[in-house]
Design a protein around this motif. Sequence first.
Motif, PDB file in Angstrom:
ATOM      1  N   SER A   1       4.292   6.035  -5.229  1.00  0.00           N
ATOM      2  CA  SER A   1       5.107   5.906  -6.436  1.00  0.00           C
ATOM      3  C   SER A   1       5.235   7.258  -7.111  1.00  0.00           C
ATOM      4  CB  SER A   1       4.502   4.874  -7.398  1.00  0.00           C
ATOM      5  OG  SER A   1       3.228   5.299  -7.816  1.00  0.00           O
ATOM      6  N   GLY A   2       6.464   7.592  -7.453  1.00  0.00           N
ATOM      7  CA  GLY A   2       6.698   8.857  -8.118  1.00  0.00           C
ATOM      8  C   GLY A   2       7.096   9.994  -7.202  1.00  0.00           C
ATOM      9  N   GLY A   3       7.205   9.752  -5.901  1.00  0.00           N
ATOM     10  CA  GLY A   3       7.668  10.873  -5.084  1.00  0.00           C
ATOM     11  C   GLY A   3       7.436  10.690  -3.613  1.00  0.00           C
ATOM     12  N   GLY A   4       7.722  11.760  -2.903  1.00  0.00           N
ATOM     13  CA  GLY A   4       7.423  11.834  -1.488  1.00  0.00           C
ATOM     14  C   GLY A   4       8.330  11.028  -0.594  1.00  0.00           C
ATOM     15  N   HIS A   5       7.725  10.423   0.392  1.00  0.00           N
ATOM     16  CA  HIS A   5       8.430   9.732   1.469  1.00  0.00           C
ATOM     17  C   HIS A   5       9.305   8.584   0.963  1.00  0.00           C
ATOM     18  CE1 HIS A   5       9.012   9.080   5.697  1.00  0.00           C
ATOM     19  NE2 HIS A   5       8.650   7.825   5.591  1.00  0.00           N
ATOM     20  N   ALA A   6       8.835   7.852  -0.008  1.00  0.00           N
ATOM     21  CA  ALA A   6       9.619   6.719  -0.527  1.00  0.00           C
ATOM     22  C   ALA A   6      10.947   7.199  -1.105  1.00  0.00           C
ATOM     23  CB  ALA A   6       8.821   5.956  -1.588  1.00  0.00           C
ATOM     24  N   GLN A   7      10.949   8.326  -1.799  1.00  0.00           N
ATOM     25  CA  GLN A   7      12.203   8.837  -2.360  1.00  0.00           C
ATOM     26  C   GLN A   7      13.142   9.302  -1.262  1.00  0.00           C
ATOM     27  OE1 GLN A   7      11.073  11.817  -5.239  1.00  0.00           O
ATOM     28  NE2 GLN A   7      11.038  10.323  -6.891  1.00  0.00           N
ATOM     29  N   ALA A   8      12.599   9.904  -0.215  1.00  0.00           N
ATOM     30  CA  ALA A   8      13.441  10.342   0.900  1.00  0.00           C
ATOM     31  C   ALA A   8      14.085   9.143   1.582  1.00  0.00           C
ATOM     32  CB  ALA A   8      12.619  11.148   1.902  1.00  0.00           C
ATOM     33  N   LEU A   9      13.328   8.084   1.787  1.00  0.00           N
ATOM     34  CA  LEU A   9      13.883   6.871   2.385  1.00  0.00           C
ATOM     35  C   LEU A   9      14.923   6.239   1.478  1.00  0.00           C
ATOM     36  CD1 LEU A   9      10.755   5.094   3.915  1.00  0.00           C
ATOM     37  CD2 LEU A   9      12.702   6.011   5.168  1.00  0.00           C
ATOM     38  N   ALA A  10      14.669   6.232   0.178  1.00  0.00           N
ATOM     39  CA  ALA A  10      15.599   5.627  -0.768  1.00  0.00           C
ATOM     40  C   ALA A  10      16.930   6.371  -0.798  1.00  0.00           C
ATOM     41  CB  ALA A  10      14.988   5.588  -2.167  1.00  0.00           C
ATOM     42  N   ALA A  11      16.892   7.679  -0.586  1.00  0.00           N
ATOM     43  CA  ALA A  11      18.119   8.472  -0.628  1.00  0.00           C
ATOM     44  C   ALA A  11      19.077   8.077   0.481  1.00  0.00           C
ATOM     45  CB  ALA A  11      17.775   9.960  -0.526  1.00  0.00           C
ATOM     46  N   GLN A  12      18.554   7.760   1.651  1.00  0.00           N
ATOM     47  CA  GLN A  12      19.389   7.354   2.777  1.00  0.00           C
ATOM     48  C   GLN A  12      18.558   6.434   3.667  1.00  0.00           C
ATOM     49  OE1 GLN A  12      20.973  10.566   5.112  1.00  0.00           O
ATOM     50  NE2 GLN A  12      22.690   9.338   5.754  1.00  0.00           N
ATOM     51  N   PRO A  13      18.380   5.171   3.265  1.00  0.00           N
ATOM     52  CA  PRO A  13      17.464   4.288   3.967  1.00  0.00           C
ATOM     53  C   PRO A  13      17.861   3.982   5.409  1.00  0.00           C
ATOM     54  CG  PRO A  13      18.659   3.097   2.283  1.00  0.00           C
ATOM     55  CD  PRO A  13      18.976   4.538   2.117  1.00  0.00           C
ATOM     56  N   CYS A  14      19.117   3.855   5.687  1.00  0.00           N
ATOM     57  CA  CYS A  14      19.582   3.552   7.048  1.00  0.00           C
ATOM     58  C   CYS A  14      20.767   4.439   7.375  1.00  0.00           C
ATOM     59  CB  CYS A  14      19.967   2.078   7.177  1.00  0.00           C
ATOM     60  SG  CYS A  14      18.567   0.968   6.994  1.00  0.00           S
ATOM     61  N   PRO A  15      20.526   5.683   7.762  1.00  0.00           N
ATOM     62  CA  PRO A  15      21.604   6.648   7.932  1.00  0.00           C
ATOM     63  C   PRO A  15      22.637   6.245   8.967  1.00  0.00           C
ATOM     64  CG  PRO A  15      19.551   7.520   8.786  1.00  0.00           C
ATOM     65  CD  PRO A  15      19.224   6.244   8.085  1.00  0.00           C
TER      66      PRO A  15
ATOM     67  N   ALA B   1       0.837  -1.213   0.000  1.00  0.00           N
ATOM     68  CA  ALA B   1       0.000   0.000   0.000  1.00  0.00           C
ATOM     69  C   ALA B   1       0.867   1.257   0.000  1.00  0.00           C
ATOM     70  CB  ALA B   1      -0.927  -0.009   1.211  1.00  0.00           C
ATOM     71  N   PHE B   2       1.931   1.254   0.791  1.00  0.00           N
ATOM     72  CA  PHE B   2       2.805   2.421   0.886  1.00  0.00           C
ATOM     73  C   PHE B   2       3.463   2.729  -0.450  1.00  0.00           C
ATOM     74  CE2 PHE B   2       7.050   4.209   1.477  1.00  0.00           C
ATOM     75  CZ  PHE B   2       6.770   5.337   2.207  1.00  0.00           C
ATOM     76  N   PHE B   3       4.068   1.717  -1.064  1.00  0.00           N
ATOM     77  CA  PHE B   3       4.790   1.963  -2.306  1.00  0.00           C
ATOM     78  C   PHE B   3       3.850   2.224  -3.471  1.00  0.00           C
ATOM     79  CE2 PHE B   3       8.202   0.007   0.191  1.00  0.00           C
ATOM     80  CZ  PHE B   3       9.151   1.000   0.051  1.00  0.00           C
ATOM     81  N   ALA B   4       2.654   1.677  -3.442  1.00  0.00           N
ATOM     82  CA  ALA B   4       1.674   1.968  -4.482  1.00  0.00           C
ATOM     83  C   ALA B   4       1.200   3.421  -4.363  1.00  0.00           C
ATOM     84  CB  ALA B   4       0.483   1.020  -4.382  1.00  0.00           C
TER      85      ALA B   4
END
Length: 88
Positions: free
Chosen positions: A69-83, A63-66
Amino acid sequence: MTGVRICILTMFDDDDSVFASKLAGALGYLLKGADIDGIERAVRAVAAGEALYSAATARRMQAFFAASSGGGHAQALAAQPCPGLTPR
């Protein structure tokens, strides 16, 4: 390191932790309350290259990734998933 497969065993069940582990490459995510059979099944599945999440966690991830998709929180997590983790 090639061939390393990761299964997270944690007490954190919040969305940020679950999704960050997935984006960081973990194939499994278990809560510490899991029984010994569930832990063994998860370790064996992940070692074989399979992804293993509880049904509830898998539904939340889907549900989250659907929805994002295309922006927001998922992209922020992808940039630095486990800082807190280093490349090593």
